[in-house]
Design a protein around this motif. Structure first.
Motif, short mmCIF file in Angstrom:
data_model
loop_
_atom_site.label_atom_id
_atom_site.label_comp_id
_atom_site.label_asym_id
_atom_site.label_seq_id
_atom_site.Cartn_x
_atom_site.Cartn_y
_atom_site.Cartn_z
N ARG A 1 0.84 -1.19 0.00
CA ARG A 1 0.00 0.00 0.00
C ARG A 1 0.88 1.24 0.00
N LEU A 2 0.52 2.22 -0.83
CA LEU A 2 1.32 3.43 -1.01
C LEU A 2 0.53 4.66 -0.57
N PRO A 3 1.22 5.75 -0.25
CA PRO A 3 0.52 7.00 0.03
C PRO A 3 -0.27 7.43 -1.20
N PRO A 4 -1.41 8.09 -0.99
CA PRO A 4 -2.23 8.52 -2.13
C PRO A 4 -1.44 9.34 -3.14
N GLY A 5 -1.68 9.03 -4.41
CA GLY A 5 -1.07 9.79 -5.49
C GLY A 5 0.35 9.42 -5.84
N THR A 6 0.88 8.32 -5.26
CA THR A 6 2.29 7.97 -5.49
C THR A 6 2.49 6.71 -6.32
N GLU A 7 1.40 6.05 -6.73
CA GLU A 7 1.56 4.76 -7.41
C GLU A 7 2.33 4.89 -8.71
N ALA A 8 1.93 5.84 -9.57
CA ALA A 8 2.58 5.96 -10.87
C ALA A 8 4.06 6.27 -10.73
N SER A 9 4.42 7.15 -9.80
CA SER A 9 5.84 7.49 -9.62
C SER A 9 6.62 6.31 -9.07
N ALA A 10 5.99 5.49 -8.22
CA ALA A 10 6.67 4.31 -7.68
C ALA A 10 6.92 3.28 -8.78
#
Length: 495
Positions: A427-436
Motif C-alpha cells: 500500500r502506497l501513500p495517495p497519489g504515489t503509485e505511478a511514480s513508484a
C-alpha cells in the motif's frame, strides 16, 4: 501442373516436400525443385537431405535419376557430400537479396526487442526504457523449479500403462485417469465434492471462461470483483458478456450487493485468495453468496487459482463444498506447476456437463492426452503433493525475505495479502503509485501498479499500491531483485 511429393523416409532420412515440374526430364525437375527449396530458404544451410535411394523411392523415380541430380547440385555448390555425413545444403548456398534484407531486418528487430526486454508496467513493447533485469510481476511460478525428474518418471509410467485406446479418439471430458485422480485430490486438499463424471478437463481458466460464455452456456451480465485480471474481462466482453463490479473490503467481495443486481445470474469470485488484493472471502459472505445462488437459481464461478499456497492461516476450503449444484469450481496447474503445462479443470454441477461438452465440441479443443496421463500419475503417485509442499516452503521463505527487506529499507510501506499466494500488495501513500512504478522501472524492475487490475466501472475508492510477485525469479536472482526493489522504494534521504 507441378506434382507434389512428400517422402515418407520409412527407414532413413527426413521428410522432404518437393514440387516437380511436369515438363522436361525427371533429373532436371528434381534439380530445379531442390534449387528452389534452397533459394526460398525452406532448406537452410546444413540441412541433411534424405539418401538418394529413399528420395527416389518416395518420388517413384529411378535411383540414378536422383543420384545424378544430387551430383549436379554438389558440382554447382548448392550441396555438399561427405562420407559419413551424407548430403547437406551447402553453407554458401545463395539466398535472394530480398530474403537477405528481410532476414537482416528481422534480426535487427529481434536484437532491439531483446535489448529492450519484455514490456514493463506502464511501458508498451518497443517503447524506450531500461531493460528488465528483475521480474517481480505476479502470475508465474519459478520456472527453474519445475520437477523435471519426477514429471519424466510419471510420463514414462503413464505412457507404459496407458491402454491402446488412449491414443485414439477419447472422451471430451478428458482422460478418466486424470478426472479420477483430480476428484480424489480436490476432495482431500480443497474440500471439493464431486465425481469424475462431473469434471471436464480444459486448457486453463481462460479456456473455461470461453467454454462457459463463448458458446452461451451461461449468459451475462456477470458480477465480478472490482479488482481482477483485465484479460479475463476482455475475454468476457469479446463473448458479449458484460461484467458488473462488486466492491471489495477486508472481508473480500461484498456479495450482499448481488441483491441489488436483479439481472445478474452468475458471479465470478476468487474466494480462497482475492486477486490481487489478497485475503479470503469471509465465511459469512461465502454462505451468503451460496444462499443468493440457491434463491435466484444462479451460479457461483470459483476461480481457485493458487489455493494450495497458504502460509500463516489454516487452509480455506472451496466454496463448491457448500453447494456443488450451484458452484462451478475451476482450477489449473499454472501456478502450482507451470503455465507451460496447459491443463485445467472445471468441476461442474450435473446439469451443466452436457452443455459444456457440446460447447467443447471437436477434438482440436481438447488438452493433450499425453499430458493428462502424466498429470494423473503425478497426482496419484504423491509427486504433486510433494512438489506443492516443497514450493510452499520456498515461496514462504521468499515472502519472509520480502517483508524483512521492506522493514529494513522501506518501513513506511506495509505489505498486505501475504498470508497466502505468490504475490504481495504494498500500500502506497495517495497519489504515489505511478511514480513508484516509474522508479522501479528505472532500476530494471518489472512489476504492476494496483490500478492496472481495477475494473473500469468500479466506484469504490481507488487505493494506491504495488503488486509485487515473489515467485518468478529463480533463487539466485531473488536477492538482487529485492535489493533493487528496496533501493527504488527507499524514502527520500534514506540510506
Amino acid at each position: 501442373m507441378p506434382e507434389s511429393w512428400v517422402n515418407s523416409a520409412e527407414r532413413t532420412g527426413s521428410d522432404l516436400h518437393l514440387e516437380l515440374s511436369a515438363s522436361g526430364s525427371r533429373r532436371a525437375a528434381v534439380s530445379a525443385a531442390l534449387r528452389d527449396a534452397v533459394r526460398s530458404g525452406r532448406l537452410t544451410p546444413g540441412t541433411r537431405l534424405p539418401p538418394y535411394r529413399s528420395l527416389a523411392a518416395d518420388l517413384g523415380l529411378a535411383r540414378n535419376t536422383v543420384a545424378d541430380a544430387y551430383a549436379e547440385l554438389v558440382a554447382e555448390g548448392w550441396l555438399t557430400a561427405r562420407q559419413g555425413s551424407g548430403t547437406r545444403v551447402a553453407g554458401r548456398a545463395a539466398v535472394p537479396a530480398g530474403t537477405a534484407r528481410t532476414t537482416k531486418a528481422a534480426h535487427a528487430t529481434a536484437a532491439a526487442a531483446a535489448a529492450a526486454g519484455p514490456a514493463g508496467p506502464g511501458r508498451t513493447a518497443g517503447e524506450a526504457g531500461p531493460p528488465v533485469r528483475h521480474d517481480l510481476r505476479q502470475g508465474s511460478p519459478d520456472a527453474s523449479s519445475f520437477p523435471r525428474t519426477a514429471w519424466l518418471a510419471s510420463a514414462r509410467r503413464a505412457l507404459n500403462a496407458a491402454p491402446h485406446s488412449a491414443y485414439g479418439p477419447g472422451d471430451p471430458r478428458g482422460r478418466v485417469e486424470l478426472r479420477t485422480a483430480l476428484a480424489a485430490y480436490l476432495a482431500r486438499a480443497r474440500g471439493v465434492h464431486t465425481s469424475p463424471e462431473h469434471i471436464v478437463i480444459c486448457s486453463g481458466f481462460a479456456h473455461a471462461l470461453r467454454l462457459l460464455f463463448g458458446d452461451r452456456v451461461l449468459r451475462g451480465p456477470l458480477a465480478v470483483e472490482s479488482y481482477g485480471l483485465g484479460f479475463h474481462r476482455s475475454l468476457l466482453e469479446a463473448a458479449g458478456t458484460p461484467t458488473v463490479p462488486l466492491a471489495l473490503d477486508e472481508d473480500g467481495a461484498r456479495t450482499e450487493e448481488l441483491a441489488d443486481r436483479p439481472g445478474v445470474r452468475a458471479v465470478l469470485l476468487t474466494p480462497a485468495h482475492q486477486f490481487p488484493t489478497g485475503g479470503p472471502l469471509h465465511a459469512r459472505r461465502r454462505a451468503a453468496v451460496v444462499d443468493w445462488a440457491r434463491a435466484r437459481g444462479a451460479l457461483v464461478l470459483e476461480d481457485d487459482y493458487d489455493g494450495e499456497f497458504r502460509y500463516d492461516r489454516e487452509p480455506v476450503g472451496a466454496v463448491q463444498g457448500l453447494d456443488p449444484d450451484h458452484v462451478v469450481y475451476c482450477g489449473s496447474v499454472s501456478k502450482s506447476l507451470s503455465p507451460a503445462v496447459r491443463l485445467g479443470w472445471m468441476v461442474l454441477p450435473p446439469h451443466l456437463v452436457g452443455a459444456v461438452l457440446a460447447a467443447k465440441g471437436e477434438r482440436e479443443a481438447w488438452a493433450s492426452v499425453l499430458d493428462q496421463l502424466t498429470l494423473a500419475d503425478f497426482i496419484a503417485s504423491g509427486a504433486y503433493d510433494r512438489h506443492v509442499r516443497r514450493m510452499r516452503q520456498r515461496y514462504r521463505r521468499r515472502r519472509d525475505r520480502l517483508v524483512t527487506a521492506l522493514a529494513a529499507h522501506a518501513p513506511h510501506l506495509v505489505p498486505t495479502g501475504i498470508a497466502a499466494g505468490l504475490h504481495a500488495v504494498l500500500r502506497l501513500p495517495p497519489g504515489t503509485e505511478a511514480s513508484a512504478v516509474r522508479a522501479a522501472g528505472r532500476r530494471g524492475i518489472a512489476l504492476d501498479g494496483l490500478a492496472a487490475f481495477r475494473h473500469p466501472a468500479a466506484t469504490m475508492p481507488a487505493p494506491d499500491g504495488l503488486v509485487v510477485g515473489y515467485a518468478t525469479p529463480p533463487d539466485h536472482a531473488y536477492g538482487p531483485a529485492l535489493e533493487a526493489l528496496s533501493a527504488a522504494l527507499r524514502p527520500a534521504g534514506g540510506r
